[in-house]
Design a protein around this motif. Structure first.
Motif, mmCIF file in Angstrom:
data_model
loop_
_atom_site.group_PDB
_atom_site.id
_atom_site.type_symbol
_atom_site.label_atom_id
_atom_site.label_comp_id
_atom_site.label_asym_id
_atom_site.label_seq_id
_atom_site.Cartn_x
_atom_site.Cartn_y
_atom_site.Cartn_z
ATOM 1 N N GLY A 155 0.822 -1.211 0.000
ATOM 2 C CA GLY A 155 0.000 0.000 0.000
ATOM 3 C C GLY A 155 0.848 1.249 0.000
ATOM 4 O O GLY A 155 0.549 2.235 -0.694
ATOM 5 N N SER A 156 1.922 1.221 0.772
ATOM 6 C CA SER A 156 2.839 2.356 0.842
ATOM 7 C C SER A 156 3.579 2.551 -0.483
ATOM 8 O O SER A 156 3.749 3.683 -0.950
ATOM 9 N N ILE A 157 4.010 1.440 -1.099
ATOM 10 C CA ILE A 157 4.704 1.513 -2.384
ATOM 11 C C ILE A 157 3.778 2.088 -3.455
ATOM 12 O O ILE A 157 4.171 2.952 -4.256
ATOM 13 N N LYS A 158 2.547 1.613 -3.465
ATOM 14 C CA LYS A 158 1.584 2.110 -4.449
ATOM 15 C C LYS A 158 1.381 3.616 -4.298
ATOM 16 O O LYS A 158 1.385 4.362 -5.284
ATOM 17 N N SER A 159 1.225 4.069 -3.064
ATOM 18 C CA SER A 159 1.037 5.496 -2.813
ATOM 19 C C SER A 159 2.267 6.301 -3.220
ATOM 20 O O SER A 159 2.148 7.395 -3.791
ATOM 21 N N LEU A 160 3.457 5.763 -2.943
ATOM 22 C CA LEU A 160 4.696 6.447 -3.300
ATOM 23 C C LEU A 160 4.802 6.626 -4.812
ATOM 24 O O LEU A 160 5.185 7.701 -5.300
ATOM 25 N N ILE A 161 4.454 5.579 -5.560
ATOM 26 C CA ILE A 161 4.497 5.664 -7.016
ATOM 27 C C ILE A 161 3.507 6.707 -7.519
ATOM 28 O O ILE A 161 3.825 7.551 -8.364
ATOM 29 N N GLN A 162 2.296 6.662 -6.980
ATOM 30 C CA GLN A 162 1.266 7.583 -7.441
ATOM 31 C C GLN A 162 1.580 9.037 -7.098
ATOM 32 O O GLN A 162 1.216 9.945 -7.844
ATOM 33 N N LYS A 163 2.273 9.261 -5.986
ATOM 34 C CA LYS A 163 2.661 10.623 -5.617
ATOM 35 C C LYS A 163 3.719 11.182 -6.561
ATOM 36 O O LYS A 163 3.803 12.398 -6.763
ATOM 37 N N ASN A 164 4.521 10.286 -7.137
ATOM 38 C CA ASN A 164 5.637 10.728 -7.970
ATOM 39 C C ASN A 164 5.373 10.621 -9.468
ATOM 40 O O ASN A 164 6.170 11.120 -10.262
#
Length: 299
Positions: A43-52
């Motif tokens: 979940g954290s990885i997905k959010s990190l990708i989407q933020k960038n």
């Protein structure tokens, strides 16, 4: 003036929509003991990708109908069955029809490589393996998360006989176990790794043809890895046959020299990148991931 303003807003909207549409979708596959949607990991990885990456579509693979099943299936569902399920998921997802980038974490790395080899539609563009065990493992040192009971069962099954058909068919970790002291039995009885690594007498040359469609294969090794034995498997290295101390690297392997999989072709054409993180298994910072993965291969 009103008409002019409306035209400008319409043009701005087209630019924004075009920018979002241009982003290549991303598929991620978690590792052992994890799930698609754990807020502290995938979940954290997905959010990190989407933020960038503005507007990017990210699909985190779930094997089963809920998070609990997804976690358990990472231990006890035959890998080939998982591959078939994911191939169907990807084919049915219209967001991926023009191609996608793939990121596999730990065992998800070699599983996504199997997807590239077996399921070329929709096309995988870049394959990023973060700590994937591409030459398998020879050891089960510890288990992540709150999975003590499951891990004890896994150890018992491995001790029972890693190449016994019941264990091979039902224990994920046994399916990418490679015993350097018994290479002949491994090649004969491994139901997953020996197949995707072209170590059987009959070669499936569509595996090579499909893997060569990749733009890039990125292999990440964790230099202080205490989970994967040997850690060099993350770069296609492993123990030399007959012992458990001396290691070979990818270019010294028969898999590379014979090029049955296309590794030599990929490497010589500059399409394999070796990255490292000076940390334990899957322990990396957001900055490391942004600078080494997102900025280099996803945007």
């Amino acid at each position: 003036m009103v008409a002019h303003r409306n035209i400008m807003l319409w043009l701005a909207a087209l630019v924004i929509l075009g920018s979002c549409a241009a982003q290549t979708p991303i598929v991620i596959w978690h590792g052992m003991g994890d799930s698609c949607c754990n807020p502290l990991s995938m979940g954290s990885i997905k959010s990190l990708i989407q933020k960038n990456i503005n507007g990017v579509y990210v699909k985190s693979l779930e094997i089963g109908s809920n998070v609990a099943e997804d976690t358990e299936n990472g231990f006890f569902m035959n890998v080939n069955k998982q591959i078939d399920m994911v191939c169907q998921q990807l084919a049915n997802d219209k967001n991926l029809s023009n191609g996608y980038n793939a990121i596999g974490f730990s065992q998800g790395g070699q599983f996504l490589r199997a997807i590239a080899q077996k399921c070329p539609t929709p096309p995988m563009l870049n394959l990023i393996s973060v700590g994937g065990q591409h030459q398998g493992v020879y050891g089960f040192p510890k288990c992540p998360g709150d999975n003590g009971t499951i891990c004890n069962l896994v150890r018992k099954m491995l001790n029972y006989g890693v190449y016994v058909s019941f264990v091979q068919d039902n224990l994920v970790q046994a399916e990418y176990w490679q015993d350097p002291l018994n290479e002949e039995e491994y090649r004969a009885k491994s139901v997953f790794l020996a197949d995707i690594n072209q170590e059987r007498p009959t070669k499936n040359m569509t595996y090579k043809e499909n893997l060569l469609k990749l733009k890039n294969m990125v292999l990440v090794m964790f230099l202080q890895d205490t989970m994967v034995q040997p850690k060099e498997s993350e770069w296609f290295g492993f123990y030399e046959p007959g012992q458990t101390e001396k290691l070979y690297n990818m270019t010294q392997s028969d898999l590379y020299k014979n090029d049955y999989l296309g590794l030599k072709t990929l490497y010589q054409s500059g399409r394999i990148t070796f990255l490292s993180s000076d940390s334990d298994h899957l322990r990396f910072t957001d900055d490391w991931f942004i600078n080494n993965i997102i900025k280099r291969f996803l945007v």
